[in-house]
Scaffold this active site. Structure first.
Site, PDB file in Angstrom:
ATOM      1  N   TYR A  54       0.835  -1.194   0.000  1.00 37.57           N
ATOM      2  CA  TYR A  54       0.000   0.000   0.000  1.00 37.57           C
ATOM      3  C   TYR A  54       0.875   1.252   0.000  1.00 37.57           C
ATOM      4  CZ  TYR A  54      -3.893  -3.071   1.434  1.00 37.57           C
ATOM      5  OH  TYR A  54      -4.847  -4.056   1.516  1.00 37.57           O
ATOM      6  N   PRO A 206     -16.464  -3.642   2.637  1.00 40.35           N
ATOM      7  CA  PRO A 206     -17.847  -3.922   3.065  1.00 40.35           C
ATOM      8  C   PRO A 206     -18.841  -2.891   2.563  1.00 40.35           C
ATOM      9  CG  PRO A 206     -16.590  -2.981   4.873  1.00 40.35           C
ATOM     10  CD  PRO A 206     -15.599  -3.262   3.773  1.00 40.35           C
ATOM     11  N   ARG A 227     -13.899   9.126  -4.488  1.00 37.39           N
ATOM     12  CA  ARG A 227     -12.952   8.194  -5.100  1.00 37.39           C
ATOM     13  C   ARG A 227     -13.213   8.032  -6.592  1.00 37.39           C
ATOM     14  NH1 ARG A 227     -13.430   3.632  -0.345  1.00 37.39           N
ATOM     15  NH2 ARG A 227     -12.397   4.844   1.277  1.00 37.39           N
ATOM     16  N   ASN A 294     -19.268   5.276  10.853  1.00 40.15           N
ATOM     17  CA  ASN A 294     -19.363   3.881  10.441  1.00 40.15           C
ATOM     18  C   ASN A 294     -19.126   2.908  11.588  1.00 40.15           C
ATOM     19  OD1 ASN A 294     -19.917   4.684   7.831  1.00 40.15           O
ATOM     20  ND2 ASN A 294     -17.804   4.490   7.137  1.00 40.15           N
TER      21      ASN A 294
END
Length: 338
Positions: A54, A206, A227, A294
């Site tokens: 990453y 998810p 995004r 979230n």
């Protein structure tokens, strides 16, 4: 925050985990990463997921700095090995050489002497599975990882890897597949195999790369700073979901969520966490407040009528083909030489 054992192991993880694949991408600053990690800690999240690939290693470095000063025993840190980390022919895959070198580099970047779960990011058909598992056993027996896990392995690969792990006296305890109310591929073969083996799921995406937040509307321009507008922020993974029929179906979740006093994102995360084999769901964020919102999905129990309403809303656009797992990993034995 709620917590659960990971599979049949003794390791306890937070039901919502923080992942920094997208947060620490080329378009995000380290200040954002630090703020998001702080928000995760404040929300009670103790499980942090990253990978050596990453942001070319910057994600591990940023996470290490963000967690500096925290009590290490109170955290569960997971990282992964497989993807290319350099220009050489041996800078990728699951060979003994790459695993042994990669764990040391990951620990250095994370500024820790061990990770809690060291995961095979994909299956490597060019390396004998025995060699891979023996290398993982070396890592565990050296105290550099407590457990091992896999990501996007097929049911057959999981069974073979799990059997070898038992022979080598190490614990393969986790599987990390993509899983959401739109992507139910693991339900066909992966989850039944994992339930049989005592392996738990720590699922990624998810919220289907943000589509299950409801912020993308059919026939409309994508929101600014989303995004979908950022080619460096996972948009190729997101693109398949940005179809009007999918987005219209997601909007049908809005009255269901409103009726429960939830956001679409919280409803969608609660749906994922409802599955008995899912120990934790990995969330990312571009802003720290997203994490706080979230994380509230942990502990929400959805009644049968709500689950049925979600199925009815999304049914025609849900992906279920078990073959999609096989398609996500290299299959040719000589793939590294291509």
């Amino acid at each position: 925050m709620d917590f659960r054992h990971l599979g049949r192991s003794g390791l306890i993880v937070s039901r919502v985990a923080y992942g920094n694949w997208l947060t620490r991408s080329s378009s995000r600053s380290e200040e954002t990463e630090l703020a998001c990690v702080r928000a995760a800690l404040d929300a009670g999240i103790t499980t942090f997921d990253t990978a050596d690939v990453y942001a070319d290693g910057l994600a591990e470095e940023s996470l290490g700095r963000a967690l500096k000063g925290e009590r290490r025993e109170g955290l569960e840190i997971l990282t992964k090995v497989f993807a290319p980390t350099g220009p050489g022919r041996n800078d990728l895959g699951l060979s003994r050489k790459h695993i042994r070198e990669s764990i040391d580099n990951s620990l250095r970047r994370l500024d820790t002497d061990h990770v809690d779960v060291y995961q095979a990011h994909r299956f490597d058909p060019s390396t004998p599975l025995e060699e891979t598992m023996e290398a993982f056993a070396d890592v565990v027996h050296a105290g550099k990882a407590h457990y091992i896990g896999v990501s996007e392995w097929t049911a057959d690969q999981l069974r073979r890897g799990h059997a070898l792990a038992r022979e080598l006296r190490i614990s393969l305890i986790s599987s990390q597949p993509q899983y959401s109310a739109l992507w139910r591929v693991p339900e066909g073969e992966i989850m039944p195999a994992c339930e049989e083996l005592g392996v738990g799921q720590i699922v990624w995406s998810p919220l289907a790369q943000g589509v299950l937040t409801g912020k993308y509307l059919p026939g409309r321009q994508w929101p600014q700073e989303s995004r979908a507008r950022d080619s460096n922020d996972g948009s190729p993974v997101l693109a398949p979901w940005l179809k009007d029929d999918v987005l219209a179906r997601v909007q049908q979740l809005r009255p269901v969520a409103d009726g429960l006093g939830l956001t679409i994102a919280q409803l969608s995360l609660a749906w994922v966490l409802q599955h008995p084999n899912v120990a934790s769901a990995v969330i990312g964020a571009s802003r720290p407040e997203q994490i706080a919102d979230n994380a509230k999905a942990a502990g929400i129990r959805l009644e049968a009528d709500v689950m049925a309403a979600i199925d009815a809303a999304l049914g025609p656009v849900v992906s279920r083909d078990p073959g999609a797992t096989r398609d996500s990993s290299p299959t040719a034995p000589d793939w590294r030489l291509a």
